[in-house]
Design an enzyme around this catalytic site. Sequence first.
Site, PDB file in Angstrom:
ATOM      1  CB  CYS A   1      39.694  30.886  34.393  1.00  0.00           C
ATOM      2  SG  CYS A   1      40.637  31.568  35.722  1.00  0.00           S
TER       3      CYS A   1
ATOM      4  CB  VAL B   1      39.120  35.782  32.896  1.00  0.00           C
ATOM      5  CG1 VAL B   1      39.100  36.387  31.816  1.00  0.00           C
ATOM      6  CG2 VAL B   1      39.924  34.351  32.976  1.00  0.00           C
TER       7      VAL B   1
ATOM      8  CE1 TYR C   1      46.874  27.172  36.376  1.00  0.00           C
ATOM      9  CE2 TYR C   1      45.760  26.957  38.418  1.00  0.00           C
ATOM     10  CZ  TYR C   1      45.526  27.427  37.120  1.00  0.00           C
ATOM     11  OH  TYR C   1      44.626  27.216  36.613  1.00  0.00           O
TER      12      TYR C   1
ATOM     13  CD1 TRP D   1      42.082  36.282  29.498  1.00  0.00           C
ATOM     14  CD2 TRP D   1      41.760  34.250  28.446  1.00  0.00           C
ATOM     15  NE1 TRP D   1      42.819  34.960  30.121  1.00  0.00           N
ATOM     16  CE2 TRP D   1      42.533  33.830  29.703  1.00  0.00           C
ATOM     17  CE3 TRP D   1      41.301  33.051  27.900  1.00  0.00           C
ATOM     18  CZ2 TRP D   1      42.734  32.425  30.099  1.00  0.00           C
ATOM     19  CZ3 TRP D   1      41.452  31.608  28.296  1.00  0.00           C
ATOM     20  CH2 TRP D   1      42.520  31.428  29.249  1.00  0.00           C
TER      21      TRP D   1
ATOM     22  CB  VAL E   1      45.114  40.518  29.526  1.00  0.00           C
ATOM     23  CG1 VAL E   1      43.629  40.682  29.458  1.00  0.00           C
ATOM     24  CG2 VAL E   1      45.747  41.935  29.223  1.00  0.00           C
TER      25      VAL E   1
HETATM   26  N1  LIG Z   1      44.764  37.437  38.371  1.00  0.00           N
HETATM   27  C1  LIG Z   1      45.442  36.270  38.599  1.00  0.00           C
HETATM   28  C2  LIG Z   1      44.503  35.094  38.761  1.00  0.00           C
HETATM   29  C3  LIG Z   1      43.620  34.692  37.664  1.00  0.00           C
HETATM   30  C4  LIG Z   1      44.313  33.968  36.663  1.00  0.00           C
HETATM   31  O1  LIG Z   1      45.292  33.271  36.678  1.00  0.00           O
HETATM   32  N2  LIG Z   1      43.393  33.949  35.453  1.00  0.00           N
HETATM   33  C5  LIG Z   1      44.154  32.928  34.339  1.00  0.00           C
HETATM   34  C6  LIG Z   1      42.985  31.920  33.787  1.00  0.00           C
HETATM   35  S1  LIG Z   1      42.774  30.767  34.896  1.00  0.00           S
HETATM   36  C7  LIG Z   1      44.168  34.184  33.254  1.00  0.00           C
HETATM   37  O2  LIG Z   1      43.635  34.875  33.036  1.00  0.00           O
HETATM   38  N3  LIG Z   1      45.780  33.948  32.731  1.00  0.00           N
HETATM   39  C8  LIG Z   1      46.083  34.958  31.801  1.00  0.00           C
HETATM   40  C9  LIG Z   1      47.444  35.514  32.060  1.00  0.00           C
HETATM   41  O3  LIG Z   1      47.770  35.783  33.104  1.00  0.00           O
HETATM   42  O4  LIG Z   1      48.076  35.845  30.977  1.00  0.00           O
HETATM   43  C10 LIG Z   1      46.614  36.184  37.985  1.00  0.00           C
HETATM   44  O5  LIG Z   1      46.955  37.312  36.842  1.00  0.00           O
HETATM   45  O6  LIG Z   1      47.477  35.249  37.913  1.00  0.00           O
END
Ligand SMILES: N[C@@H](CCC(=O)N[C@@H](CS)C(=O)NCC(=O)O)C(=O)O
Length: 325
Positions: A45, A120, A183, A82, A118
Amino acid sequence: MKADETPTREHVRAKQHFTARVTADAADGWPVQAGRYRLVINRGCPWAHRVVLARQLLGLGRAVSLAETDPVRELIDGDFHWVFSEETGSPGGVDPVLGIHALREAYLAADPAYTGGVSVPALVDVRTGGLVSNDYDGLLTDFATEWRPLHADDAPDLYPEALREEIAQVSEELHLDVNDGVYKAGFAPSQESYDGAVARLFARLDRIEERLSGRRYLVGDHLTVADLRLWPTLIRFDPVYHGLFKCNVRRIRDYPALWGYTRDLYQTPGFAETVNFAQIKRSYYYGIPGINPTRIVPAGPDESELLTPHDRALLGGTPFRTRVA
Ligand SMILES: N[C@@H](CCC(=O)N[C@@H](CS)C(=O)NCC(=O)O)C(=O)O
């Protein structure tokens, strides 16, 4: 979008739900305190990567412990989550400190009624096991400023007051077109939306190339949080975004300044140890079957090229701005 779904609508980044700040005065109820929090990330990430970099460069490793999830999410109750795994240092798939398998358990410990995403990075209170924040920007800023009493003696000032306005402006442009831009291209539901995202991405990269042709770092003469925001995207670009996300107009290797900058930082103490290319590639190519149904992880590129000499020091500036007391 779920990991195994083909994109059908525009990529829109969800807002973080847990935005409490950890501060010296504990205004939100969360004090800066050694041993109190656990930072949960995975090596794939890029949003987590910037916070990990700050922790590393500021010498916060002993004050804030690190937990790595598996690079690939697991299907639990119909959603991908995760989880901790043997491969990433959790015996029996249970984080040894938090005692949980899925990160969502920390979200639910903080808010039993929570039904949102959820993600990270996540900062978890070790005492209660509850999530404190999944706000990557708040975490980065607080590490750089509020956590000063626990920084290493020689820690750099990554967020100098005099440069904050310029850092905010550069970061905002980076966020929309580059950090999130890849993205938008990768998850584009239509040719038109892909075309727009890729055009904006490469127009912005061209401008950053110009900027970095005359200066070693993005803002000022030293590393700042602006660099910590750009570099995690650059380091993933050729191995992942160029192929999987179809950002293939140019590679970072084709830009002299951007490629020199990427290598310069990779060779700066504290950076390379935060990178795991195998996990980065696995998290994207294996972990998002919606856009890569065979889940095959490609072999290249040759990452040893990151260790080749660069002449960025000729531009002046030094990596770390030591704080003025
Ligand atoms: N917290 C932000 C940015 C962090 C983010 O996108 N993390 C990704 C990993 S790179 C993640 O955990 N995605 C899981 C999800 O949103 O279900 C979000 O929700 O978009």
